[in-house]
Design an enzyme around this catalytic site. Structure first.
Site, mmCIF file in Angstrom:
data_model
loop_
_atom_site.group_PDB
_atom_site.id
_atom_site.type_symbol
_atom_site.label_atom_id
_atom_site.label_comp_id
_atom_site.label_asym_id
_atom_site.label_seq_id
_atom_site.Cartn_x
_atom_site.Cartn_y
_atom_site.Cartn_z
ATOM 1 N N CYS A 93 -26.916 23.688 -0.725
ATOM 2 C CA CYS A 93 -27.321 23.395 0.324
ATOM 3 C C CYS A 93 -26.497 24.416 1.177
ATOM 4 C CB CYS A 93 -27.953 22.762 1.426
ATOM 5 S SG CYS A 93 -27.261 20.928 2.299
ATOM 6 N N GLU A 94 -26.940 25.162 2.558
ATOM 7 C CA GLU A 94 -25.802 26.124 2.668
ATOM 8 C C GLU A 94 -26.476 25.619 4.116
ATOM 9 O OE1 GLU A 94 -28.009 30.559 3.532
ATOM 10 O OE2 GLU A 94 -29.215 29.381 5.098
ATOM 11 N N HIS A 95 -26.558 24.865 4.920
ATOM 12 C CA HIS A 95 -26.728 23.671 6.047
ATOM 13 C C HIS A 95 -24.848 22.435 5.856
ATOM 14 C CE1 HIS A 95 -30.886 24.895 6.676
ATOM 15 N NE2 HIS A 95 -29.758 25.679 7.144
ATOM 16 N N HIS A 96 -25.400 22.329 4.990
ATOM 17 C CA HIS A 96 -23.662 21.199 4.789
ATOM 18 C C HIS A 96 -23.099 21.597 3.358
ATOM 19 C CE1 HIS A 96 -28.398 19.435 6.561
ATOM 20 N NE2 HIS A 96 -27.279 19.494 7.252
ATOM 21 N N GLN A 134 -33.225 26.267 -0.260
ATOM 22 C CA GLN A 134 -34.686 25.671 -1.549
ATOM 23 C C GLN A 134 -34.977 27.005 -1.708
ATOM 24 O OE1 GLN A 134 -35.193 22.035 -3.254
ATOM 25 N NE2 GLN A 134 -37.519 22.752 -3.672
ATOM 26 N N HIS A 162 -31.953 16.453 -2.108
ATOM 27 C CA HIS A 162 -30.683 17.231 -1.674
ATOM 28 C C HIS A 162 -29.706 15.850 -1.023
ATOM 29 C CE1 HIS A 162 -32.591 21.103 -1.298
ATOM 30 N NE2 HIS A 162 -33.620 20.455 -2.038
ATOM 31 N N CYS A 164 -28.542 16.276 0.511
ATOM 32 C CA CYS A 164 -28.159 15.585 2.431
ATOM 33 C C CYS A 164 -28.903 14.700 2.593
ATOM 34 C CB CYS A 164 -27.722 17.275 3.511
ATOM 35 S SG CYS A 164 -29.205 18.564 2.890
#
Ligand code: ZN
Length: 205
Positions: A93-96, A134, A162, A164
């Protein structure tokens, strides 16, 4: 017809750092968390982390549309849905930069052209080796197949867990996120969409 999504052209990307600079960045993080990057146990860690990143994110150096465009075959009278189920998916994931893993189901209703099923799996794999969420991953897979193959419709459904989410939200170790993207007949025709949904639910329960 919209442009097929893909990696940005090199000209608009920031300058790519050297491998040595990438390894230094890992040393910086190790020191920042409070460890000593010079101790023997961590001596080769930056090298290994950078190599792992190179493999996990190899999708930036590949072009899914080109991969798909190479292998058209004639449909030869076939006119039903083509479905590839349970493609193993691993992405971050691009956030974490935390992994999310699961399965992708990809279907299309051909018009004039078909591709080998392994190509559909490759598309999932290439996009999976890039950072994103996603939702956008699901759309990118669907739109790329629609754009390049030009079938009557594409359906993509992804179920993934996920890290995260499972680590950050207590008591949610088994939570599964489901996303879908439909084009053409799967978007506009309820019975085709139902056909796909039923087909991918058969064993999933
Ligand atoms: Zn995340």
């Amino acid at each position: 017809m919209t442009e097929a999504p893909g990696a940005k052209p090199e000209s608009v990307l920031p300058h790519r750092p050297s491998r040595e600079q990438a390894e230094d960045a890992v040393r910086t993080l190790l020191a920042w968390v409070g460890d000593d990057p010079r101790r023997p146990g961590l001596a080769n860690t930056p090298k290994r982390v950078v190599e792992a990143y190179e493999e996990r994110f190899s999708g930036y150096r590949e072009d899914p549309a080109a991969e798909l465009a190479r292998t058209f075959e004639d449909v030869s009278g076939y006119s039903d849905m083509i479905l590839l189920r349970d493609v193993r998916l691993e992405s971050y994931c691009e956030h974490h930069i935390a992994p999310f893993t699961g399965v992708a189901h990809v279907a299309y209703l051909p018009d004039k052209r078909v591709v080998g099923l392994s190509k559909l799996a490759r598309i999932v794999d290439i996009f999976g080796r890039r950072l994103q969420v996603q939702e956008s991953l699901t759309a990118q897979i669907g739109e790329t197949i629609q754009h390049v193959l030009r079938p009557q419709g594409v359906a993509v459904l992804i179920r993934a867990s996920h890290q995260c989410m499972t680590l950050r939200i207590t008591n949610q170790p088994g939570a599964i996120m489901e996303t879908a993207h439909f084009t053409g007949v799967f978007k506009n025709n309820e019975s085709w969409r139902r056909r796909f949904i039923d087909a991918v639910r058969t064993d999933a329960g």
